[in-house]
Design a protein around this motif. Structure first.
Motif, PDB file in Angstrom:
ATOM      1  N   ASN A 211       0.822  -1.215   0.000  1.00  0.00           N
ATOM      2  CA  ASN A 211       0.000   0.000   0.000  1.00  0.00           C
ATOM      3  C   ASN A 211       0.852   1.258   0.000  1.00  0.00           C
ATOM      4  O   ASN A 211       0.479   2.272  -0.595  1.00  0.00           O
ATOM      5  N   PHE A 212       2.003   1.204   0.680  1.00  0.00           N
ATOM      6  CA  PHE A 212       2.891   2.371   0.680  1.00  0.00           C
ATOM      7  C   PHE A 212       3.352   2.677  -0.731  1.00  0.00           C
ATOM      8  O   PHE A 212       3.344   3.836  -1.167  1.00  0.00           O
ATOM      9  N   VAL A 213       3.778   1.650  -1.443  1.00  0.00           N
ATOM     10  CA  VAL A 213       4.248   1.857  -2.813  1.00  0.00           C
ATOM     11  C   VAL A 213       3.119   2.402  -3.683  1.00  0.00           C
ATOM     12  O   VAL A 213       3.317   3.350  -4.454  1.00  0.00           O
ATOM     13  N   LYS A 214       1.937   1.820  -3.565  1.00  0.00           N
ATOM     14  CA  LYS A 214       0.805   2.269  -4.379  1.00  0.00           C
ATOM     15  C   LYS A 214       0.409   3.708  -4.068  1.00  0.00           C
ATOM     16  O   LYS A 214       0.064   4.481  -4.957  1.00  0.00           O
ATOM     17  N   GLN A 215       0.455   4.061  -2.772  1.00  0.00           N
ATOM     18  CA  GLN A 215       0.008   5.390  -2.372  1.00  0.00           C
ATOM     19  C   GLN A 215       1.073   6.464  -2.581  1.00  0.00           C
ATOM     20  O   GLN A 215       0.777   7.554  -3.071  1.00  0.00           O
ATOM     21  N   HIS A 216       2.319   6.148  -2.206  1.00  0.00           N
ATOM     22  CA  HIS A 216       3.364   7.171  -2.203  1.00  0.00           C
ATOM     23  C   HIS A 216       4.303   7.113  -3.398  1.00  0.00           C
ATOM     24  O   HIS A 216       4.972   8.096  -3.710  1.00  0.00           O
ATOM     25  N   ARG A 217       4.379   5.951  -4.064  1.00  0.00           N
ATOM     26  CA  ARG A 217       5.223   5.827  -5.252  1.00  0.00           C
ATOM     27  C   ARG A 217       4.436   5.118  -6.357  1.00  0.00           C
ATOM     28  O   ARG A 217       4.842   4.070  -6.861  1.00  0.00           O
ATOM     29  N   PRO A 218       3.300   5.692  -6.744  1.00  0.00           N
ATOM     30  CA  PRO A 218       2.417   4.996  -7.693  1.00  0.00           C
ATOM     31  C   PRO A 218       3.041   4.780  -9.071  1.00  0.00           C
ATOM     32  O   PRO A 218       2.594   3.902  -9.811  1.00  0.00           O
TER      33      PRO A 218
END
Length: 262
Positions: A211-218
């Motif tokens: 979720n971090f990657v999707k939200q902050h590094r989409p």
């Protein structure tokens, strides 16, 4: 390609864990004599013992490179190196309006001035010997300034400027100066951060990381955190004799987050 760094002496700052430790391990496995660095002597000693027998000789120097005195003590203990990896760094998610002046100064001292001071100490002798490698461990945050930690992004951009300037100073010699830009990487410090996110949001660690990657590094093409070994592989190559034509570069190991070709 077989990378052989036998006979070369390497210093990796902030290398008792995380990316720095993986870099130290990779350099030692390639035959370099490696100096581990951290602030705590016991932690340094543990890391040195863990790397015993990996390849080249591994030693340790405890010194706080975030201070001028700490850098001076380190250089006194190790007057010359062939390979300098400026890896020491800190990060902390914090909203812009909550970042006090002292945090801006602290981040600059640790992330930027440590590399400035050590490069100033070692670059001239590298140029005299006509061989050397200086590598700054920057971040994709140097190009994509993270709004959740602008002070960190600022220091990573500053590293790129310093590295490029030093490469120009060493122009025409056998010394190269480059930066490597990791993206989100599952080091011990980041793992703790992700675990905290997981607890806060009632998620598993894997869910929190995704979720971090999707939200902050989409824009990530990798769509996951990199491993410390994946970053170390890039650094070991840049430190090698085989990378002699790579100079003054900002080399991305960030999984395609930066959505430009060049």
């Amino acid at each position: 390609m077989k990378i052989d760094l036998s006979g070369k002496t390497a210093l990796v700052t902030g290398s008792t864990s995380g990316i720095g430790y993986a870099i130290a391990k990779g350099l030692a496995a390639s035959g370099a004599n490696v100096f581990i660095n951290g602030r705590n002597q016991d932690t340094v000693d543990v890391s040195v013992r863990k790397l015993d027998g990996v390849g080249g000789k591994v030693c340790g120097i405890a010194a706080d490179v975030s201070t001028a005195g700490g850098c001076k003590a380190l250089v006194a203990a190790l007057p010359e190196v062939d390979i300098l990896i400026n890896n020491a760094g800190i990060f902390e998610p914090k909203g812009f309006f909550d970042i006090p002046d002292e945090d801006w100064t602290r981040f600059f001292e640790v992330n930027v001035m440590s590399g400035v001071r050590l490069s100033r100490a070692y670059l001239r002798s590298m140029m005299t010997r006509n061989w050397g490698r200086i590598i700054f461990i920057s971040s994709e945050s140097a190009l994509n300034i993270p709004t959740e930690m602008i002070h960190y992004g600022m220091t990573k951009t500053a590293q790129l400027a310093v590295a490029r300037g030093l490469a120009q100073i060493a122009c025409g010699t056998g010394v190269t100066v480059n930066s490597v830009l990791p993206g989100p990487t599952m080091s011990e410090g980041v793992e703790t951060f992700v675990k905290d996110l997981a607890r806060q949001n009632g998620q598993s660690v894997d869910e929190a990381a995704a979720n971090f990657v999707k939200q902050h590094r989409p824009s990530s093409l990798l769509q996951r955190f990199a491993s410390v070994e994946e970053i170390a592989n890039m650094v070991v190559y840049v430190a090698s004799k085989e990378a002699s034509a790579t100079d003054g570069a900002a080399l991305r190991a960030e999984g395609g987050i930066v959505s430009t070709i060049a």
